[in-house]
Scaffold this motif. Structure first.
Motif, PDB file in Angstrom:
ATOM      1  N   SER A  70       0.693  -1.218   0.097  1.00 22.08           N
ATOM      2  CA  SER A  70      -0.184  -0.141  -0.065  1.00 22.08           C
ATOM      3  C   SER A  70       0.697   1.394  -0.092  1.00 22.08           C
ATOM      4  O   SER A  70       2.011   1.095   0.548  1.00 22.08           O
ATOM      5  N   GLY A  71       0.303   2.251  -0.559  1.00 21.21           N
ATOM      6  CA  GLY A  71       0.993   3.579  -0.669  1.00 21.21           C
ATOM      7  C   GLY A  71       1.211   4.211  -2.016  1.00 21.21           C
ATOM      8  O   GLY A  71       1.745   5.420  -1.918  1.00 21.21           O
ATOM      9  N   ARG A  72       1.058   3.549  -3.131  1.00 18.51           N
ATOM     10  CA  ARG A  72       1.264   4.039  -4.513  1.00 18.51           C
ATOM     11  C   ARG A  72       0.219   5.189  -4.538  1.00 18.51           C
ATOM     12  O   ARG A  72      -1.113   4.798  -4.494  1.00 18.51           O
ATOM     13  N   SER A  73       0.261   5.896  -5.824  1.00 19.11           N
ATOM     14  CA  SER A  73      -0.819   6.824  -6.094  1.00 19.11           C
ATOM     15  C   SER A  73      -1.572   6.313  -6.977  1.00 19.11           C
ATOM     16  O   SER A  73      -1.307   5.233  -7.649  1.00 19.11           O
ATOM     17  N   PRO A  74      -2.992   6.608  -7.082  1.00 17.96           N
ATOM     18  CA  PRO A  74      -3.791   6.559  -8.116  1.00 17.96           C
ATOM     19  C   PRO A  74      -3.066   6.352  -9.573  1.00 17.96           C
ATOM     20  O   PRO A  74      -3.381   5.685 -10.535  1.00 17.96           O
ATOM     21  N   GLN A  75      -2.463   7.470  -9.596  1.00 20.21           N
ATOM     22  CA  GLN A  75      -1.762   7.773 -11.238  1.00 20.21           C
ATOM     23  C   GLN A  75      -0.738   6.664 -11.414  1.00 20.21           C
ATOM     24  O   GLN A  75      -0.855   5.980 -12.523  1.00 20.21           O
ATOM     25  N   VAL A 100     -13.795 -12.627 -25.872  1.00 14.34           N
ATOM     26  CA  VAL A 100     -12.671 -12.712 -24.875  1.00 14.34           C
ATOM     27  C   VAL A 100     -12.588 -11.069 -24.167  1.00 14.34           C
ATOM     28  O   VAL A 100     -12.422 -10.261 -24.675  1.00 14.34           O
ATOM     29  N   GLN A 101     -12.704 -11.370 -22.800  1.00 12.66           N
ATOM     30  CA  GLN A 101     -12.471 -10.199 -22.108  1.00 12.66           C
ATOM     31  C   GLN A 101     -11.096 -10.133 -21.438  1.00 12.66           C
ATOM     32  O   GLN A 101     -10.877 -11.209 -20.578  1.00 12.66           O
ATOM     33  N   LEU A 102     -10.644  -8.904 -21.231  1.00 13.44           N
ATOM     34  CA  LEU A 102      -9.172  -9.064 -20.811  1.00 13.44           C
ATOM     35  C   LEU A 102      -9.263  -7.816 -19.647  1.00 13.44           C
ATOM     36  O   LEU A 102      -9.628  -6.780 -19.806  1.00 13.44           O
ATOM     37  N   CYS A 103      -8.937  -8.186 -18.368  1.00 12.03           N
ATOM     38  CA  CYS A 103      -9.147  -7.333 -17.332  1.00 12.03           C
ATOM     39  C   CYS A 103      -7.802  -7.438 -16.588  1.00 12.03           C
ATOM     40  O   CYS A 103      -7.028  -8.226 -16.186  1.00 12.03           O
ATOM     41  N   VAL A 104      -7.386  -6.004 -16.153  1.00 17.99           N
ATOM     42  CA  VAL A 104      -6.062  -5.708 -15.150  1.00 17.99           C
ATOM     43  C   VAL A 104      -6.612  -5.249 -13.855  1.00 17.99           C
ATOM     44  O   VAL A 104      -7.493  -4.001 -13.950  1.00 17.99           O
ATOM     45  N   GLU A 105      -6.405  -5.639 -12.658  1.00 13.26           N
ATOM     46  CA  GLU A 105      -6.726  -5.014 -11.336  1.00 13.26           C
ATOM     47  C   GLU A 105      -5.551  -4.951 -10.533  1.00 13.26           C
ATOM     48  O   GLU A 105      -4.710  -5.831 -10.599  1.00 13.26           O
ATOM     49  N   ILE A 106      -5.436  -3.734  -9.974  1.00 14.45           N
ATOM     50  CA  ILE A 106      -4.531  -3.570  -8.915  1.00 14.45           C
ATOM     51  C   ILE A 106      -4.935  -3.486  -7.476  1.00 14.45           C
ATOM     52  O   ILE A 106      -5.965  -2.901  -7.359  1.00 14.45           O
ATOM     53  N   LEU A 107      -4.429  -4.070  -6.694  1.00 15.81           N
ATOM     54  CA  LEU A 107      -4.853  -4.014  -5.211  1.00 15.81           C
ATOM     55  C   LEU A 107      -3.665  -3.917  -4.411  1.00 15.81           C
ATOM     56  O   LEU A 107      -2.466  -4.428  -4.548  1.00 15.81           O
TER      57      LEU A 107
ATOM     58  N   ILE B 106     -18.262 -10.442  -0.211  1.00 19.28           N
ATOM     59  CA  ILE B 106     -17.939  -9.392  -1.240  1.00 19.28           C
ATOM     60  C   ILE B 106     -16.642  -8.755  -0.942  1.00 19.28           C
ATOM     61  O   ILE B 106     -16.420  -7.996   0.105  1.00 19.28           O
ATOM     62  N   LEU B 107     -16.086  -8.288  -2.218  1.00 15.92           N
ATOM     63  CA  LEU B 107     -14.913  -7.316  -1.915  1.00 15.92           C
ATOM     64  C   LEU B 107     -14.948  -6.236  -3.160  1.00 15.92           C
ATOM     65  O   LEU B 107     -15.317  -6.706  -3.993  1.00 15.92           O
ATOM     66  N   ASP B 108     -14.356  -5.199  -2.688  1.00 16.25           N
ATOM     67  CA  ASP B 108     -14.061  -3.911  -3.897  1.00 16.25           C
ATOM     68  C   ASP B 108     -12.863  -4.324  -4.512  1.00 16.25           C
ATOM     69  O   ASP B 108     -11.934  -4.523  -4.314  1.00 16.25           O
ATOM     70  N   ILE B 109     -13.144  -3.870  -5.878  1.00 15.32           N
ATOM     71  CA  ILE B 109     -12.027  -3.633  -6.887  1.00 15.32           C
ATOM     72  C   ILE B 109     -11.824  -2.197  -6.932  1.00 15.32           C
ATOM     73  O   ILE B 109     -12.733  -1.595  -7.217  1.00 15.32           O
ATOM     74  N   ASP B 110     -10.557  -2.002  -6.765  1.00 13.24           N
ATOM     75  CA  ASP B 110     -10.295  -0.683  -7.203  1.00 13.24           C
ATOM     76  C   ASP B 110     -10.581   0.157  -8.389  1.00 13.24           C
ATOM     77  O   ASP B 110     -10.179  -0.492  -9.482  1.00 13.24           O
ATOM     78  N   ARG B 111     -11.537   0.857  -8.511  1.00 11.39           N
ATOM     79  CA  ARG B 111     -12.239   1.302  -9.682  1.00 11.39           C
ATOM     80  C   ARG B 111     -11.213   2.310 -10.580  1.00 11.39           C
ATOM     81  O   ARG B 111     -11.161   1.823 -11.711  1.00 11.39           O
ATOM     82  N   GLU B 112     -10.606   3.063  -9.903  1.00 10.93           N
ATOM     83  CA  GLU B 112      -9.896   3.912 -10.779  1.00 10.93           C
ATOM     84  C   GLU B 112      -8.515   3.076 -11.486  1.00 10.93           C
ATOM     85  O   GLU B 112      -8.232   3.557 -12.573  1.00 10.93           O
ATOM     86  N   SER B 113      -8.089   2.100 -10.957  1.00 11.65           N
ATOM     87  CA  SER B 113      -7.028   1.414 -11.623  1.00 11.65           C
ATOM     88  C   SER B 113      -7.300   0.022 -12.451  1.00 11.65           C
ATOM     89  O   SER B 113      -6.819  -0.593 -12.838  1.00 11.65           O
TER      90      SER B 113
END
Lengths: 121, 121, 121
Positions: A70-75, A100-107, B106-113
């Motif tokens: 944790s700690g990185r900016s949204p950008q 085909v759906q391609l998805c990337v999630e950051i957590l 249920i968990l959240d995916i960060d929408r912005e990234s």
């Protein structure tokens, strides 16, 4: 840190998971966001049992999850997800007739309670 | 979005994972919370190596994780988890002599990234 | 609650996943943080496709994720991650010539939307 999880459905038969992980790790190193290439821990899982929506159409997906302390900016997170998505788009020839759906999630990983050790390094 | 993960232990031999995903996806569509049935991406994994607690009793579990783009109210999330749990309870005849725990998270995916693309749609 | 996920790379051939889960569950019971041993639901997955960093060196990892209902203090979480890491360090003889990273992550489950039921208990 970071941890990357790649899931891909079994109907994407041209996707080479070893090559995919190498390319994704290279993109992460190239982002300049991580001090040591050594820290990037990535794994791939082929999803054999899946269902996209409720229609009978043939469908599949690729899902990349990148977990960061944790700690990185949204950008920064947006840049990372966009650069990983760019890699995913070029991973293989997508099968004709499959949606085909391609998805990337950051957590975030909770930084305070993350514990680690290294053996043989 | 949304992403659903179903895990079930290998001792729940009457659980048909393909049917389970279809029913869970139908419940999500029926909730009215998602614009397009197409968006629901679900997968199931049979867990072969597991341990519930420390006693020698035979036990198992089913765990559903539903990941949503951030921003929904706690009430909506509770309704979704309750409706998924109702589906899980009816998935199969549970084996006699096995203590089975059923859980929905249920968990959240960060929408912005969150980044996505579609191929062949 | 709690849910524990253990991932380990396939090149850690001396790691016995059943024994690992038993020891990790015992550590959680021993922490005094959980009311009933029954509540601890743990699973292990051997990761066959993985890549650590970008170098050609042989590497592996063990990653433990412990998911807890939200509300515990940072101190409790740190104690839990440290006690799980201590167990992981002693899980097996680590293979010579392999750089192995051991990680423990604690994450929250949203308490309000968590739903559960028990069968045959």
């Amino acid at each position: 840190m970071p941890h990357l999880h790649l899931e891909y459905t079994a109907n994407l038969t041209d996707l080479n998971a070893d090559v995919a992980l190498m390319r994704l790790n290279n993109a992460l190193v190239g982002s300049g966001q991580f001090g040591a290439e050594f820290d990037i821990k990535s794994r791939a899982v082929k999803v054999e049992t899946f269902k996209v929506g409720t229609a009978m159409t043939e469908r599949g997906f690729v899902h990349v999850k990148l977990a960061l302390l944790s700690g990185r900016s949204p950008q920064i997170k947006q840049q990372l997800s966009e650069s990983l998505l760019a890699v995913v788009k070029e991973l293989c020839a997508w099968p004709a007739g499959v949606e085909v759906q391609l998805c990337v999630e950051i957590l975030d990983i909770d930084r305070e309670s993350y514990a680690k050790a290294a053996i043989g390094v």
